[in-house]
Scaffold this motif. Sequence first.
Motif, mmCIF file in Angstrom:
data_model
loop_
_atom_site.group_PDB
_atom_site.id
_atom_site.type_symbol
_atom_site.label_atom_id
_atom_site.label_comp_id
_atom_site.label_asym_id
_atom_site.label_seq_id
_atom_site.Cartn_x
_atom_site.Cartn_y
_atom_site.Cartn_z
ATOM 1 N N ALA A 95 36.528 -26.681 0.449
ATOM 2 C CA ALA A 95 36.568 -27.694 1.501
ATOM 3 C C ALA A 95 37.930 -28.368 1.571
ATOM 4 O O ALA A 95 38.472 -28.600 2.661
ATOM 5 C CB ALA A 95 35.468 -28.730 1.277
ATOM 6 N N LEU A 96 38.507 -28.671 0.413
ATOM 7 C CA LEU A 96 39.822 -29.307 0.415
ATOM 8 C C LEU A 96 40.896 -28.328 0.883
ATOM 9 O O LEU A 96 41.811 -28.705 1.622
ATOM 10 C CB LEU A 96 40.148 -29.826 -0.984
ATOM 11 C CG LEU A 96 41.492 -30.550 -1.124
ATOM 12 C CD1 LEU A 96 41.581 -31.734 -0.166
ATOM 13 C CD2 LEU A 96 41.723 -30.997 -2.564
ATOM 14 N N ALA A 97 40.790 -27.083 0.474
ATOM 15 C CA ALA A 97 41.746 -26.081 0.953
ATOM 16 C C ALA A 97 41.702 -25.978 2.475
ATOM 17 O O ALA A 97 42.740 -25.871 3.138
ATOM 18 C CB ALA A 97 41.449 -24.726 0.315
ATOM 19 N N LYS A 98 40.510 -26.031 3.037
ATOM 20 C CA LYS A 98 40.353 -25.993 4.488
ATOM 21 C C LYS A 98 40.950 -27.241 5.122
ATOM 22 O O LYS A 98 41.683 -27.164 6.120
ATOM 23 C CB LYS A 98 38.868 -25.879 4.837
ATOM 24 C CG LYS A 98 38.551 -25.941 6.315
ATOM 25 C CD LYS A 98 39.045 -24.717 7.061
ATOM 26 C CE LYS A 98 38.560 -24.712 8.496
ATOM 27 N NZ LYS A 98 39.040 -23.520 9.230
ATOM 28 N N GLU A 110 32.000 -21.403 -11.301
ATOM 29 C CA GLU A 110 31.009 -22.356 -10.779
ATOM 30 C C GLU A 110 31.420 -22.946 -9.432
ATOM 31 O O GLU A 110 30.784 -23.884 -8.946
ATOM 32 C CB GLU A 110 30.806 -23.499 -11.787
ATOM 33 C CG GLU A 110 30.468 -23.040 -13.201
ATOM 34 C CD GLU A 110 29.185 -22.221 -13.249
ATOM 35 O OE1 GLU A 110 28.243 -22.542 -12.510
ATOM 36 O OE2 GLU A 110 29.141 -21.246 -14.027
ATOM 37 N N ASP A 111 32.463 -22.425 -8.822
ATOM 38 C CA ASP A 111 33.021 -23.051 -7.621
ATOM 39 C C ASP A 111 32.643 -22.373 -6.317
ATOM 40 O O ASP A 111 33.154 -22.753 -5.263
ATOM 41 C CB ASP A 111 34.554 -23.096 -7.722
ATOM 42 C CG ASP A 111 35.028 -23.953 -8.879
ATOM 43 O OD1 ASP A 111 34.345 -24.939 -9.191
ATOM 44 O OD2 ASP A 111 36.061 -23.621 -9.476
ATOM 45 N N ARG A 118 36.078 -16.978 2.151
ATOM 46 C CA ARG A 118 36.683 -16.184 3.217
ATOM 47 C C ARG A 118 36.166 -16.623 4.588
ATOM 48 O O ARG A 118 36.947 -16.766 5.551
ATOM 49 C CB ARG A 118 36.369 -14.700 3.008
ATOM 50 C CG ARG A 118 36.947 -13.787 4.065
ATOM 51 C CD ARG A 118 38.459 -13.701 3.984
ATOM 52 N NE ARG A 118 38.866 -13.096 2.727
ATOM 53 C CZ ARG A 118 40.025 -13.357 2.109
ATOM 54 N NH1 ARG A 118 40.881 -14.204 2.647
ATOM 55 N NH2 ARG A 118 40.335 -12.766 0.965
ATOM 56 N N ALA A 119 34.863 -16.847 4.673
ATOM 57 C CA ALA A 119 34.285 -17.271 5.949
ATOM 58 C C ALA A 119 34.844 -18.623 6.384
ATOM 59 O O ALA A 119 35.074 -18.857 7.576
ATOM 60 C CB ALA A 119 32.764 -17.342 5.827
ATOM 61 N N LEU A 120 35.087 -19.505 5.418
ATOM 62 C CA LEU A 120 35.580 -20.845 5.736
ATOM 63 C C LEU A 120 37.078 -20.853 6.011
ATOM 64 O O LEU A 120 37.541 -21.526 6.947
ATOM 65 C CB LEU A 120 35.271 -21.795 4.573
ATOM 66 C CG LEU A 120 35.727 -23.247 4.730
ATOM 67 C CD1 LEU A 120 34.955 -23.922 5.867
ATOM 68 C CD2 LEU A 120 35.537 -24.016 3.425
ATOM 69 N N LEU A 121 37.840 -20.107 5.227
ATOM 70 C CA LEU A 121 39.300 -20.217 5.260
ATOM 71 C C LEU A 121 39.980 -19.152 6.112
ATOM 72 O O LEU A 121 41.147 -19.290 6.445
ATOM 73 C CB LEU A 121 39.853 -20.159 3.835
ATOM 74 C CG LEU A 121 39.339 -21.248 2.888
ATOM 75 C CD1 LEU A 121 39.912 -21.042 1.495
ATOM 76 C CD2 LEU A 121 39.684 -22.634 3.414
#
Length: 230
Positions: A95-98, A110-111, A118-121
């Motif tokens: 989420a933060l990377a996005k 565990e992340d 991939r779908a998010l970023l």
Amino acid sequence: MDQDDDDALALDPGFADRFERDTSRPPCQLYLISPPAIDAGFRDRLAAAFDAGPVAAFQLRLKGLDDHAIARIADPIQRLCADAEVTFIINDSMALAKRLGADGVHLGQEDGDPRDARALLGPQAQIGVTCHDSRHLAMEAGEAGADYVAFGAFYPTMTKEVRHQPDPSILGWWTTLFEPPCVAIGGITPANAAPLVAAGADFIAASGSVWGAPEGEAAAVKAFAALLGG
């Protein structure tokens, strides 16, 4: 031989021991990881490190802070990475990377799933996965679309608790059989990195040996550059 047989052979520890560095792959590169805490002067220290020798990637790893705090710290560092053409990676948080538009994310076991990252970023994001000393986890990460896998800790380190210590041969096993690069991590210094490079590491990850170097981060990066041929 069917796929199950191939997988079983690849997971055989004796099979891994047969491999060493694949000289057809690009030269090993330096992957910097931030110190556990960052103060206002860190940007200048990072700039000095970048100026001292080739750095391929920088991972912002700040445990114990929430995403809002990390985002505030990240802004000048991310801009510096962009100016220096160094890949900017966020640790743990998709989420933060996005949110930051980072170049990628590094996921612990565990992340979350690399497929979700991939779908998010998106297709251009660099997604790395910690695989400890496990060939099985590395193969799973590769099948899930990870852009790189990380093995370690190869040496004792003060950065995190060491629960897994792979043999360097795992690096040659990975790079001989699989295309995505591998990162060697954990207690690596200019003095002890050579066996990992020879074994097959595509990237050497360094943190404490750079930021805690008595002679300063620039000298430490220069020493890595001399070893890696940069």
